[in-house]
Structure formats: C-alpha cells, structure tokens
Design a protein around this motif. Structure first.
Motif, PDB file in Angstrom:
ATOM      1  N   THR A 178       0.815  -1.213   0.049  1.00 39.70           N
ATOM      2  CA  THR A 178      -0.026   0.234  -0.298  1.00 39.70           C
ATOM      3  C   THR A 178       0.831   1.277  -0.297  1.00 39.70           C
ATOM      4  O   THR A 178       0.466   2.362  -0.606  1.00 39.70           O
ATOM      5  N   VAL A 189      -5.358   7.056  -1.999  1.00 39.30           N
ATOM      6  CA  VAL A 189      -6.161   7.594  -0.843  1.00 39.30           C
ATOM      7  C   VAL A 189      -4.918   8.611  -0.252  1.00 39.30           C
ATOM      8  O   VAL A 189      -3.686   8.613  -0.409  1.00 39.30           O
ATOM      9  N   HIS A 210      -2.765  10.389   2.256  1.00 39.43           N
ATOM     10  CA  HIS A 210      -1.839  10.058   3.510  1.00 39.43           C
ATOM     11  C   HIS A 210      -0.661  10.826   3.594  1.00 39.43           C
ATOM     12  O   HIS A 210      -0.391  11.661   2.814  1.00 39.43           O
ATOM     13  N   GLY A 242      -5.370   2.174  -1.067  1.00 35.15           N
ATOM     14  CA  GLY A 242      -6.012   0.956  -0.694  1.00 35.15           C
ATOM     15  C   GLY A 242      -6.333   0.123  -1.884  1.00 35.15           C
ATOM     16  O   GLY A 242      -5.895   0.319  -2.973  1.00 35.15           O
ATOM     17  N   ILE A 288      -8.690  -0.540   3.285  1.00 32.55           N
ATOM     18  CA  ILE A 288      -8.056   0.693   3.439  1.00 32.55           C
ATOM     19  C   ILE A 288      -7.333   0.742   5.036  1.00 32.55           C
ATOM     20  O   ILE A 288      -7.917   0.989   5.995  1.00 32.55           O
ATOM     21  N   ILE A 340      -5.041   6.013   6.100  1.00 37.22           N
ATOM     22  CA  ILE A 340      -5.819   7.093   5.314  1.00 37.22           C
ATOM     23  C   ILE A 340      -5.648   8.433   6.196  1.00 37.22           C
ATOM     24  O   ILE A 340      -5.825   8.289   7.445  1.00 37.22           O
ATOM     25  N   TRP A 382     -11.287  10.970   6.546  1.00 36.99           N
ATOM     26  CA  TRP A 382     -12.307  10.698   5.384  1.00 36.99           C
ATOM     27  C   TRP A 382     -12.547  11.924   4.731  1.00 36.99           C
ATOM     28  O   TRP A 382     -12.774  11.792   3.366  1.00 36.99           O
ATOM     29  N   TRP A 392     -10.620  12.606   1.392  1.00 30.74           N
ATOM     30  CA  TRP A 392     -10.732  11.664   0.329  1.00 30.74           C
ATOM     31  C   TRP A 392     -11.786  12.062  -0.836  1.00 30.74           C
ATOM     32  O   TRP A 392     -12.675  12.727  -0.355  1.00 30.74           O
ATOM     33  N   LEU A 425     -11.332  -1.149   7.368  1.00 27.47           N
ATOM     34  CA  LEU A 425     -11.000   0.417   7.330  1.00 27.47           C
ATOM     35  C   LEU A 425      -9.964   0.665   8.414  1.00 27.47           C
ATOM     36  O   LEU A 425     -10.146  -0.051   9.786  1.00 27.47           O
ATOM     37  N   ASP A 426      -9.225   1.752   8.150  1.00 22.81           N
ATOM     38  CA  ASP A 426      -8.400   2.105   9.167  1.00 22.81           C
ATOM     39  C   ASP A 426      -8.938   2.542  10.606  1.00 22.81           C
ATOM     40  O   ASP A 426      -9.975   3.471  10.653  1.00 22.81           O
TER      41      ASP A 426
END
Length: 303
Positions: A102, A176, A178, A187, A200, A203, A206, A209, A225-226
């Motif tokens: 990733t 994504v 970061h 992701g 994901i 990130i 949200w 994004w 998800l993170d």
C-alpha cells in the motif's frame, strides 16, 4: 459444506474460523498498526498488559488472498511480522505467489528484507507497487539489492486499474490521501467470483478523500477500514492532528445512518497499541453495539 481453518502463530494465538467453501478467500494475518502489539519501548498499561500475560500478541496488519485450487497466496503488506505470516501460509499449505504493497511506512513494506539473500533468498517474487513506491524500492538500499539480485520482481500498478489473478479475481488499487513522504498510498478493492472486499488500512481523515465512504461501503460485501486511534487525546502529550488518521469514533459517526446490514460490513483493522478497542473494553463493546465489527487474526472472508 464448510471448511474449518485453524491458524497457529507460534503458540501465541490459536483461532478456528468457519468459512463457506470457495476457491478464493481472504485471511486476516494481522490487525495491529505498523509496530504490532506490544510496541517497542512502550511502558504504558496498554503494553504492560502483554508482558504480564493479560493480552495476546497482535501482528501488524496483513491479509492473504488464497486460492484453494492452486494453493497460491498473495500477501497484502510485507510487515515486520512477515516471518510469522509466511509461516501461517506454510502451515495452511499455501505458496507465497506475490505481495501487494500500500505504501512506504514501515509496517507495510519493511518485511521485504526477509526475501533477501540473508534470509529466504527468494527468486522473482512479484511485488506489486505504485510508481513512486516502485521507484523508492529500486533506488534505495537495502531494497534495491532485492531488485538487483532478482529476489523480487517489481510490478507497477496504476490507479484504478485492476490486476487479474488466475483469470477470476481482480485486485484494484486506488489512491488515498496519507502522509506520503516516500511513496503514494493506496487502498485495494479485492473482487472475487462472488464477493468483494475494500481494504484501507491507512488514510487521512475521510473528508480529505475524493470519494464518499458510505457509497464505497455500499458497493462491497466487506470493508476493512483504518482504526488506528479510537478518539482524540489518546496519545497523551502529542498533537494528534499531526497524525491524521480517522478516529474509530469518527468513522462510526460518519456511517451511523447506514442500515444495519451495511454497517455490519465494516470491520475495523490497523489498531494502534493505544486503541482501547483492540482488547476487551467499553470502547470495544461500543463498536459492536453500534452495529460495526472488528477483525480478528485468523478470520476468513470468502470471495
């Protein structure tokens, strides 16, 4: 008909999981943040609980995509815990066939060192990476030696362009936002013959994004998800705006209007050692009470 898969990490963790028999599946080989649990140098109660024997070890976040017929396995992330994670594949009878990365933060690529001549001495293991990530590996030691000695074969990914594995399962990277010091961050959407999974692990918030999280959850069967931190203030004495992950509490608030079926798709992953939801706690109970889920090592997701 169900297949029972038992996963043993060096006697530290034993989990039996049921999954619908399927040619393709994902297995969770780690759920913690980059440094795993416990974390080096941590003298807080969260990690002291491990040294006192109260909590089990948790490996750095990693998935394996398994093909039952060919016995091939593709790792998602090359973590510092890769020796345990490859051992798990060996125990289950699968051959490492490639690695999807990733980004260039230590928990996601540092395990590549074990593919070199000092350890496994692998031959042309495909490593899938975005352009900046690929360039980083090619031009910086010790990673560049893996390339020059043909321990790994870098495969360049493109944003939103799928890689087809064995003609039936697609792996699609997507960018994504970061902290991209050395590489871009992606992701993955992993689409099998029957089901799909969103992955994901890292990130920023949200709202940074360019996609709507609720819409993306609606499009898949599972969303991993993170969940690095549960809420602001978790890292005492540190400005958490400098570590801009979405808090678990924020993600649940953002998705609270989803129907119960959609919320249940969300499985939190990539827990920092300080996140109280990593182990039994009111915060962990809150996740389930609100209709969401938490991954566990050894969990199998049929595709």
């Amino acid at each position: 008909m169900k297949t029972i898969i038992s996963l043993l990490f060096l006697g530290l963790l034993s989990t039996s999981v049921s999954a619908q028999a399927n040619d393709w599946s994902l297995i969770v080989l780690g759920m913690a943040q980059d440094a795993g649990y416990p974390q080096a140098g941590c003298k807080k109660s969260c990690c002291e609980a491990y040294w006192k024997g109260e909590n089990p070890k948790q490996h750095a976040t990693c998935l394996a995509l398994l093909n039952e017929k060919s016995k091939e396995a593709w790792l998602f992330e090359a973590t510092p815990d890769i020796k345990d994670q490859i051992h798990a594949l060996d125990t289950l009878g699968y051959q490492l066939s490639g690695i999807f990365l990733t980004h260039a933060h230590i928990g996601h690529y540092a395990g590549l060192i074990h593919l070199g001549r000092e350890v496994m001495g692998t031959k042309n293991i495909p490593v899938y990476a975005m352009p900046k990530m690929k360039s980083f590996l090619e031009n910086n030691g010790p990673w560049s030696q893996l390339v020059s000695l043909n321990n790994i074969e870098l495969k360049e990914l493109k944003n939103e362009e799928a890689i087809l594995l064995n003609g039936t399962t697609k792996v699609t990277p997507f960018l994504v936002p970061h902290r991209d010091e050395y590489s871009e961050t992606v992701g993955y959407k992993i689409t099998g013959p029957n089901q799909s999974t969103l992955f994901i692990p890292d990130i920023n918030k949200w709202e940074t994004w360019d996609k709507d999280l609720a819409d993306e959850v609606n499009k898949v069967d599972y969303a991993l998800l993170d969940a690095s931190f549960f809420k602001d203030g978790e890292l005492v004495g540190r400005d958490m705006s400098k570590i801009p992950h979405p808090f678990t509490s924020e993600t649940m608030e953002l998705l609270k209007a989803l129907p119960a079926k959609e919320k249940s798709k969300v499985h939190f992953i990539h827990f920092n050692h300080t996140n109280p939801a990593l182990f039994d706690s009111p915060e962990r109970n809150q996740v389930f009470e609100k209709g969401f889920n938490i991954v566990k090592e050894g969990q199998v997701i049929g595709l």
